[in-house]
Scaffold this motif. Structure first.
Motif, PDB file in Angstrom:
ATOM      1  N   PHE A  19       0.846  -1.211   0.000  1.00 59.62           N
ATOM      2  CA  PHE A  19       0.000   0.000   0.000  1.00 59.62           C
ATOM      3  C   PHE A  19       0.872   1.248   0.000  1.00 59.62           C
ATOM      4  O   PHE A  19       0.595   2.216  -0.703  1.00 59.62           O
ATOM      5  CB  PHE A  19      -0.932  -0.009   1.218  1.00 59.62           C
ATOM      6  N   SER A  35      -5.497   2.309  -5.582  1.00 66.34           N
ATOM      7  CA  SER A  35      -4.724   1.201  -5.002  1.00 66.34           C
ATOM      8  C   SER A  35      -5.042   1.048  -3.512  1.00 66.34           C
ATOM      9  O   SER A  35      -5.930   0.270  -3.157  1.00 66.34           O
ATOM     10  CB  SER A  35      -3.229   1.402  -5.271  1.00 66.34           C
ATOM     11  N   GLN A  36      -4.344   1.787  -2.654  1.00 61.73           N
ATOM     12  CA  GLN A  36      -4.564   1.670  -1.205  1.00 61.73           C
ATOM     13  C   GLN A  36      -6.032   1.970  -0.884  1.00 61.73           C
ATOM     14  O   GLN A  36      -6.599   2.924  -1.428  1.00 61.73           O
ATOM     15  CB  GLN A  36      -3.656   2.672  -0.494  1.00 61.73           C
ATOM     16  N   GLY A  37      -6.603   1.181   0.016  1.00 70.40           N
ATOM     17  CA  GLY A  37      -8.022   1.357   0.303  1.00 70.40           C
ATOM     18  C   GLY A  37      -8.282   2.468   1.298  1.00 70.40           C
ATOM     19  O   GLY A  37      -8.122   2.281   2.504  1.00 70.40           O
ATOM     20  N   TYR A 123      -4.857 -10.724   3.634  1.00 67.36           N
ATOM     21  CA  TYR A 123      -4.530  -9.327   3.927  1.00 67.36           C
ATOM     22  C   TYR A 123      -3.102  -9.277   4.473  1.00 67.36           C
ATOM     23  O   TYR A 123      -2.700 -10.126   5.276  1.00 67.36           O
ATOM     24  CB  TYR A 123      -5.544  -8.743   4.922  1.00 67.36           C
ATOM     25  N   ASN A 185     -10.825  -9.074   2.076  1.00 65.77           N
ATOM     26  CA  ASN A 185      -9.900  -8.228   1.319  1.00 65.77           C
ATOM     27  C   ASN A 185      -8.741  -9.119   0.878  1.00 65.77           C
ATOM     28  O   ASN A 185      -8.122  -9.750   1.738  1.00 65.77           O
ATOM     29  CB  ASN A 185      -9.395  -7.102   2.237  1.00 65.77           C
ATOM     30  N   TYR A 216     -15.209  -4.835   6.991  1.00 65.79           N
ATOM     31  CA  TYR A 216     -16.088  -4.405   5.878  1.00 65.79           C
ATOM     32  C   TYR A 216     -17.527  -4.890   6.063  1.00 65.79           C
ATOM     33  O   TYR A 216     -18.251  -5.039   5.090  1.00 65.79           O
ATOM     34  CB  TYR A 216     -15.519  -4.904   4.542  1.00 65.79           C
ATOM     35  N   LYS A 246     -13.275   2.237   8.558  1.00 66.45           N
ATOM     36  CA  LYS A 246     -14.000   1.839   7.337  1.00 66.45           C
ATOM     37  C   LYS A 246     -15.432   2.347   7.398  1.00 66.45           C
ATOM     38  O   LYS A 246     -15.951   2.941   6.464  1.00 66.45           O
ATOM     39  CB  LYS A 246     -14.051   0.311   7.194  1.00 66.45           C
ATOM     40  N   PHE A 333     -13.517  -3.174  -2.713  1.00 68.08           N
ATOM     41  CA  PHE A 333     -12.499  -3.538  -3.705  1.00 68.08           C
ATOM     42  C   PHE A 333     -13.094  -4.390  -4.825  1.00 68.08           C
ATOM     43  O   PHE A 333     -14.044  -5.145  -4.594  1.00 68.08           O
ATOM     44  CB  PHE A 333     -11.378  -4.344  -3.042  1.00 68.08           C
ATOM     45  N   ARG A 379      -6.237  -5.274  -8.134  1.00 66.68           N
ATOM     46  CA  ARG A 379      -7.283  -4.858  -7.201  1.00 66.68           C
ATOM     47  C   ARG A 379      -7.504  -3.359  -7.292  1.00 66.68           C
ATOM     48  O   ARG A 379      -6.559  -2.574  -7.152  1.00 66.68           O
ATOM     49  CB  ARG A 379      -6.902  -5.229  -5.770  1.00 66.68           C
TER      50      ARG A 379
END
Ligand code: PMP
Ligand code: GLN
Length: 407
Positions: A19, A35-37, A123, A185, A216, A246, A333, A379
């Motif tokens: 990330f 990219s990075q969530g 993850y 994820n 999530y 989140k 994602f 992703r």
């Protein structure tokens, strides 16, 4: 001259997080960062206001190590109201995001040589956390579904699946824990009740603890989120982990929590007190207000609608530009099939996409023990403004048609 390495053996195998790497590459090349969530939009105004109010009211000294009582009450009330789990505030510990919750939990449970079962792709922190604790990760693979529109899509599974026999074979007398990340994820998989029942049966048979990463849980689009702790006899052997980062779109606040029965909570708190001791007090106040308000308002329904719209848009965009995509059941994602471009690796493809096309994505091989065995996918994160996704679409139009020319 001192030639000793400047790191311990424990950290010798750890590289930089994917990330960090991809977000930095996106910044350097001015790429749209899928990219990075993390959300590129503001978190809820009333939650920000609650943090400002807490700072102004001088709630600025150390919080109690387990967390503020009002936040622990709000987290317990959330799982009670949403999933019928009768958890008490004494069974909640506030951590520095889900990251510290995972770290403290594995440190607290794993002895050297203990095995921890992880579904792969996993993850990225699970493996290193297990290794730091002296444990041994043991991977069970999730196999990808057939991409929609591909020739073989009628015969292959429509979701990520695992081989039940492979899971059974992974359990042995050294197994101490299994990490169950649902929604998952990076795949977006939402584990089904029969899958969770099999995991639960194996945990009970082998006296194994489930570490349920449910960050999530509010982003489920098909199927239903089932906390494994709600299955018969599982509460006693489950640590449930969640993160308000989140749910309230403020990942930088790093407020997470664990829910666990007293003996496991005691173990987690032993590790937590020596990791961080306590978590930022004003943000705990604000997240207590956020969780309490969300139970009495339409917040979760609105969050769900918001993400459903973005998921549909990014699925359309990726499919329109030649990616094979099965819409994810959960998370923010999307895993997209990049085989049409026949790249040498997902890393090469994601670097090209970031530096030449201007759209950053994560190469999922970073989530595999042996990256070379990862399926060729990328992703993409849709926790973004609609305008961000539209700009990404314009840039993806620059992506040369793949050799098969079918897009
Ligand atoms: N678990 C999963 C599956 C995640 O995706 C993330 C972050 N994206 C975390 C844990 C860490 O959460 P936090 O930011 O609250 O530390
Ligand atoms: N969990 C986020 C993701 O999957 C990233 C978190 C981090 O950067 N540590 O993208």
């Amino acid at each position: 001259m001192d030639n000793r390495p400047r790191h311990s053996q424990r950290v010798a195998s750890f590289g930089q997080s994917i990330f960090t790497e991809m977000s930095a590459l996106a910044v350097t090349h001015g790429a749209i960062n899928l990219s990075q969530g993390f959300p590129d939009f503001a978190g809820p105004a009333h939650v920000k206001q609650a943090a400002i109010a807490a700072i102004s009211a001088d709630h600025n000294q150390y919080a109690p190590s387990p967390g503020l009582p009002i936040l622990r009450e709000a987290a317990a009330a959330t799982y009670q109201a949403t999933y019928g789990l009768p958890v008490s505030p004494a069974e909640v510990t506030i951590t520095c995001g889900a990251t510290e919750a995972l770290f403290a939990t594995l440190l607290a449970l794993i002895d050297p040589g203990d095995e921890v079962i992880l579904f792969e792709p996993a993850y990225d922190s699970y493996g290193p956390n297990t290794i730091i604790a002296g444990g041994v990760p043991r991977y069970v693979r999730l196999e990808p579904p057939a991409a929609q529109g591909s020739a073989d899509s009628s015969t292959l599974p429509t979701d990520w699946t695992f081989d039940p026999d492979a899971l059974r074979a992974a359990f042995n007398p050294r197994t101490r824990a299994i990490v169950v990340n649902t929604p998952h994820n990076p795949t977006g998989k939402v584990f089904t009740r029969p899958e969770l029942e099999l995991i639960a049966a194996l945990c009970l048979e082998h006296d194994v603890i489930a570490v349920a990463d449910e960050v999530y849980d509010r982003m489920v689009f098909t199927g239903q989120h089932i906390p494994i702790a709600t299955l018969p006899n599982m509460w006693e052997r489950t640590v449930t982990i969640n993160s308000t980062g989140k749910t309230f779109s403020m990942t930088g606040w790093k407020i997470g929590y664990t829910l666990a029965p007293p003996a496991l909570t005691d173990a987690i708190r032993r590790a937590h007190q020596w990791a961080t001791f306590a978590i930022a007090t004003p943000f705990q106040h604000a997240m207590a207000a956020a969780l309490t308000d969300a139970l009495e308002s339409t917040y979760y329904a609105e969050l769900h609608r918001f993400y459903a719209e973005r998921r549909a848009l990014l699925v359309d965009i990726l499919q329109a530009h030649g990616f094979g995509v099965v819409p994810p059941a959960g998370t923010y994602f999307i895993m997209a099939d990049i085989r049409p471009w026949q790249p040498a690796s997902d890393v090469e493809f994601c670097r090209y996409l970031t530096t030449e096309i201007g759209v950053a994505a994560i190469p999922p091989s970073a989530f595999y023990e042996q990256p070379a065995t990862a399926p060729l996918m990328a992703r993409f994160c849709f926790a973004k403004e609609l305008a961000t996704l539209q700009t990404a679409a314009q840039r993806l139009a620059l992506l040369a048609p793949h050799p098969a020319g079918s897009s």
